[in-house]
Design an enzyme around this catalytic site. Structure first.
Site, PDB file in Angstrom:
ATOM      1  N   CYS B  87     -87.662  43.469  81.407  1.00 19.54           N
ATOM      2  CA  CYS B  87     -87.887  42.706  82.642  1.00 19.54           C
ATOM      3  C   CYS B  87     -89.346  42.760  83.085  1.00 19.54           C
ATOM      4  O   CYS B  87     -89.740  42.065  84.008  1.00 19.54           O
ATOM      5  CB  CYS B  87     -86.963  43.196  83.747  1.00 19.54           C
ATOM      6  N   CYS B 204     -76.170  41.908  93.171  1.00 17.62           N
ATOM      7  CA  CYS B 204     -76.713  41.526  91.868  1.00 17.62           C
ATOM      8  C   CYS B 204     -77.650  40.323  92.006  1.00 17.62           C
ATOM      9  O   CYS B 204     -77.365  39.394  92.754  1.00 17.62           O
ATOM     10  CB  CYS B 204     -75.581  41.156  90.914  1.00 17.62           C
ATOM     11  N   LYS B 329     -83.000  38.672  93.751  1.00 14.08           N
ATOM     12  CA  LYS B 329     -81.708  38.457  94.404  1.00 14.08           C
ATOM     13  C   LYS B 329     -81.464  36.989  94.716  1.00 14.08           C
ATOM     14  O   LYS B 329     -80.429  36.451  94.365  1.00 14.08           O
ATOM     15  CB  LYS B 329     -81.667  39.327  95.676  1.00 14.08           C
ATOM     16  N   HIS B 333     -83.772  35.065  88.707  1.00 13.40           N
ATOM     17  CA  HIS B 333     -84.323  36.011  87.739  1.00 13.40           C
ATOM     18  C   HIS B 333     -84.273  35.451  86.324  1.00 13.40           C
ATOM     19  O   HIS B 333     -83.426  35.825  85.526  1.00 13.40           O
ATOM     20  CB  HIS B 333     -83.556  37.340  87.836  1.00 13.40           C
TER      21      HIS B 333
END
Lengths: 475, 385
Positions: B87, B204, B329, B333
């Site tokens: 990431c 998530c 959030k 992403h």
């Protein structure tokens, strides 16, 4: 003298109330008849490893030089079960392995073959395992009949606890119970035919033949471990042979179910749990004929301690009650996507990782003693290169350092309980927890390790270890 | 090693971002073009084929990789490289861009981060399996491994996590290019369906498609592009031991963040991050990741995050606003794009162009990613000249 040096048993934790089979809104009594059901991550091989682990408690595994695995439900058509079991048990490399299957009588044959092998001197300590996880078609009579379990015996000429006095086998051709290639379900012909011309006649014939050889009567045996397809025929054969109710080992109908090749061996193990020196035990098994074995218990039976055996496993149970879940456990439910159609686990990675994944060995640094998992080339703490001893972790206990309940990871029984477990000694391993309820998962809880199918990617069972709560001893 | 070697040598003179979301009707190249041309326009670059001398890209699951960037932007006859670092991929691509400029080899480079997870037909991350031990476990499962131990040690709980989700959902409503624009309540977060305990749905990050871009040049050339350029103070990457094997892991922190923060603060000359940093974008793949990051970056003492969450320290109007654009959030992403998207947001904040989400007087901004088991962390610190 050749005979049983040690024994062990395994019955899965889950019980399916017979009243819940088939689903629907029927009332399910709390203490009604039930059958033992393998968890979704169990199969004949994992249960065999568990029974063998019980059998090998306190025994030097280097002494085991043979494994005969009997089952009618091997996960592989081509590929040996005994070699997977030997690897999971971390037995020596020159162990002789063989599978024996095809009939519910295979386990009796396995015991005889093992004894003959030891007598012939080609091995001295042969592990005989019987394990079955048979499936009847949903809502069929066979579905109600079958249960899952495994039993294991060490056959040796050293420190024999139960000597094998004699055997007698009858081979017969009858289409009574069968399963064909590609068919997951066991089938049978009309039950009265099966019992009269198959089970009863042949079993009586085999036992009488054995008694003739031994110059004994069926009534002479202290305990009788008698296979039967159901309670009624069990009683019928006992009556025909003149075996008293006291001598009959509880066939566990309504508690275990017909455990296939493991059925008679589990009853034998149950008999040994309370056996005393001087007892004579008869075991009779059926399938395409019948085979009877006679055992005499020696004073070495007292030396077999700390076995979980049948009694402990019967006490350790949890009720499934949910037919849909049962169907998922046995992969009989319909899914949106066909499982395991991708190419799956790399065979070369599987090969390289087999000591870590199947034997569950970790590394201990020779310089700083740090335990680590999986195998490392450079030590986590002191950075020493390639200076490790391989240490088996599977027989140790551990404690849960962290956990989560994953509802997103595919599991037939969500949530999947994921843990970071520290194996006693220090290795940290990311492990699933099985045979547990999320409610009982706590930080630092003690766990032990159990060999399971971690998934079936590629359409094959892929085995690894999981952790499971350490249960109280049976009362 | 000279930790100050790159400080103030490199300027960001342009940044761009496409709209993040489930971009069903856009290809990776579409998003790369939108992000890069947004950055070109911002930097005043009218002839990228003449002005962009090299490109550094980051993507975690590209189809073709560097060729998607070269073909999409028609940037040929020059170096294009691709970085992959979990990431922290976008931040690491930016790092190589910074090195390219700081070395003196290039005057102007393009950094592009992108990913297109929504072409895979699954909700959430897909998982490729090669080894027996790999599965079935998920990123939510990995990142939740600190939860039980942290909660027990410091008395925090799901309510604290829920407040982070509420904050980031609010901030996301203020960012034009964010994926989700919906306020939620603590109750919504606590009552949502469970993904991997303690993470419910709102704990998530929203997995999305997206691309973000930045234009870098030498600090002494920055004025040729604009007056309100931004300087790179620090760019750090650090790997930590696999927490699923590390015999010394304590389940109270993510070590890679601690390691990378030490590097970044040394590079930037920061000794009191809470006081010296004005705004931060941190990796909130899951709410607990953001909570741990407050402490692992030294914004507050270990164990005190829940008190700061309660008092609003990291809210948009707090002392150190975190994830002003909604974070992973709600902004979304797309793994390879995320680090560059954070740099885009910090660049706008430092220029005072963040509109409704503007942190007044922001002069020093930090961005942070952590990924893998997690094992890799990237941190970038930007500041006004």
């Amino acid at each position: 003298m050749v005979g049983i040096h040690s024994y062990g048993a395994y019955i899965p934790m889950w019980r399916m109330p017979l009243a819940a089979l088939g689903g629907g809104a029927r009332k399910i009594p709390d203490n009604g008849p039930e059958k033992a059901v393998a968890n979704y991550d169990e199969d004949a091989i994992t249960m065999a490893v568990a029974a063998a682990t019980d059998c090998l408690e306190g025994i030097d595994r280097q002494s085991v030089d043979g494994v005969i695995f009997s089952s009618t439900t091997y996960p592989y058509k081509e590929k040996q079960g005994a070699s997977i079991i030997a690897k999971a048990l971390d037995l020596r490399r020159d162990v002789q392995t063989a599978d024996l299957g095809g009939s519910l009588r295979a386990s009796a044959g396995a015991l005889r073959v093992a004894a003959d092998t030891v007598r012939a001197g080609s091995a001295h300590c042969v592990l005989v395992i019987a394990s079955d996880c048979r499936i009847g078609a949903p809502r069929s009579g066979i579905e109600r009949n079958v249960g899952d379990g495994a039993a294991a015996f060490l056959i040796s000429d050293n420190e024999v606890a139960v000597s094998l006095e004699g055997t007698h086998a009858i081979s017969d051709e009858i289409l009574d119970v069968w399963r064909t290639e590609g068919d997951p379900f066991v089938h049978s012909w009309e039950d009265r035919f099966v019992v009269e011309h198959g089970y009863s006649d042949r079993t009586v014939e085999a036992v009488r033949g054995l008694c003739e050889k031994l110059d004994a009567n069926p009534g002479d045996f202290t305990r009788v471990a008698l296979y039967a397809p159901d309670a009624r025929s069990h009683g019928g054969v006992a009556k025909s042979l003149g075996i008293s109710k006291e001598a009959l080992v509880d066939p566990l109908f309504g508690r275990l179910g017909n455990a296939g090749v493991a059925f008679a061996p589990l009853l034998l193990a149950q008999a040994l749990e309370s056996a005393r020196s001087g007892d004579r035990i008869l075991m009779a098994s059926y399938g395409d004929g019948a085979e009877a074995l006679s055992f005499a218990v020696t004073d070495r039976i007292e030396k077999i301690q700390n076995r979980r055996g049948v009694a402990w496993h019967l006490t350790r149970k949890s009720s499934l009650r949910d037919y849909d879940m049962y169907l998922r456990f046995r992969q009989l439910d319909t899914k949106e996507w066909e499982a395991g159609t991708n190419s799956g686990i790399s065979a070369t990675i599987h090969f390289r990782d087999r000591d870590e994944d199947l034997s569950f060995r970790g590394h201990q640094c020779r310089q700083c003693s740090t335990m680590q998992y999986p195998f490392q080339r450079v030590c986590f703490r002191c950075y020493a290169r390639d200076d490790f001893d391989e240490v088996r972790l599977a027989d140790r206990k551990g404690s849960v350092k962290s956990f989560s309940f994953d509802f997103f990871a595919g599991s037939p029984n969500p949530p999947l309980v994921a843990t970071m477990t520290e194996v006693d000694g220090g290795s940290r391993v990311y492990l699933q927890m099985t045979d547990c309820s999320p409610k009982e998962v706590k930080l630092d809880m003690p766990v032990e390790f159990t060999f399971r199918k971690i998934h079936e990617i590629g359409g094959k069972p892929n085995y690894f270890w999981k952790c499971t709560p350490i249960r109280e001893e049976a009362q | 090693m000279n930790p100050e070697a790159i400080r103030d040598k490199v300027a960001v003179v342009g940044a761009g971002c496409c709209k993040f979301g489930e971009n069903w009707d856009k290809s990776p190249e579409d998003m790369i073009v939108e992000a890069a041309f947004d950055a070109y326009e911002d930097a005043g670059i009218e002839a990228p084929q003449q002005q962009i001398e090299a490109a550094f890209c980051g993507a975690v699951y590209p189809n073709r990789g560097t060729a998607e960037v070269a073909d999409g932007l028609k940037l040929y006859d020059r170096p294009i490289s691709m970085v992959q670092n979990y990431c922290a991929t976008g931040t690491d691509a930016f790092r190589f861009g910074v090195f390219g400029i700081a070395s003196g080899l290039y005057d102007t480079v393009l950094v592009v981060g992108f990913d297109k997870p929504k072409d895979r037909g699954v909700s959430g991350p897909s998982i490729a399996t090669t080894g027996v031990r790999d599965l079935p476990m998920t990123p939510a499962g990995w990142f939740s491994l600190c939860a039980a131990r942290y909660f027990e040690t410091y008395g925090a709980g799901r309510e604290d996590l829920a407040k982070i989700a509420v904050k980031n959902h609010h901030n996301g409503t203020l960012a034009p290019k964010s994926m989700l624009k919906r306020e939620i309540t603590v109750e919504d977060a606590l009552n949502a369906r469970m993904i991997s305990w303690p993470f419910g749905l709102y704990d998530c990050a929203a997995q999305s498609d997206g691309a973000a871009a930045a234009i870098l040049t030498r600090a002494d050339l920055a004025k040729n592009f604009r007056d309100d350029y931004v300087l790179v103070k620090a760019i750090a990457i650090a790997l930590g031991a696999n927490p699923q094997a590390d015999p010394d892991f304590d389940f109270l922190r993510w070590k890679p963040t601690v390691y990378a923060a030490k590097q970044a603060y040394a590079q930037a000359g920061i000794s009191d991050p809470f006081k010296e940093i004005d705004v931060a974008q941190v990796h909130d793949c899951f709410t607990l990741t953001e909570l741990l990051t407050y402490e692992d970056l030294g914004f507050c003492e270990k164990g005190s995050a829940k008190d700061h969450i309660a008092s609003g320290t990291f809210d948009l109007k707090g002392e150190l606003p975190v994830n002003t654009d909604g974070g992973l959030k709600t902004f979304g992403h797309p793994t390879g794009a995320t680090g560059v998207r954070m740099i885009y947001e910090n660049y706008k904040q430092l220029q005072g162009k963040a509109d409704a989400r503007q942190v007044p007087g922001a002069n020093v901004a930090l961005s942070h990613n952590i990924g893998g088991a997690p094992q890799a962390c990237g941190i970038a610190i930007l500041a006004n000249p």
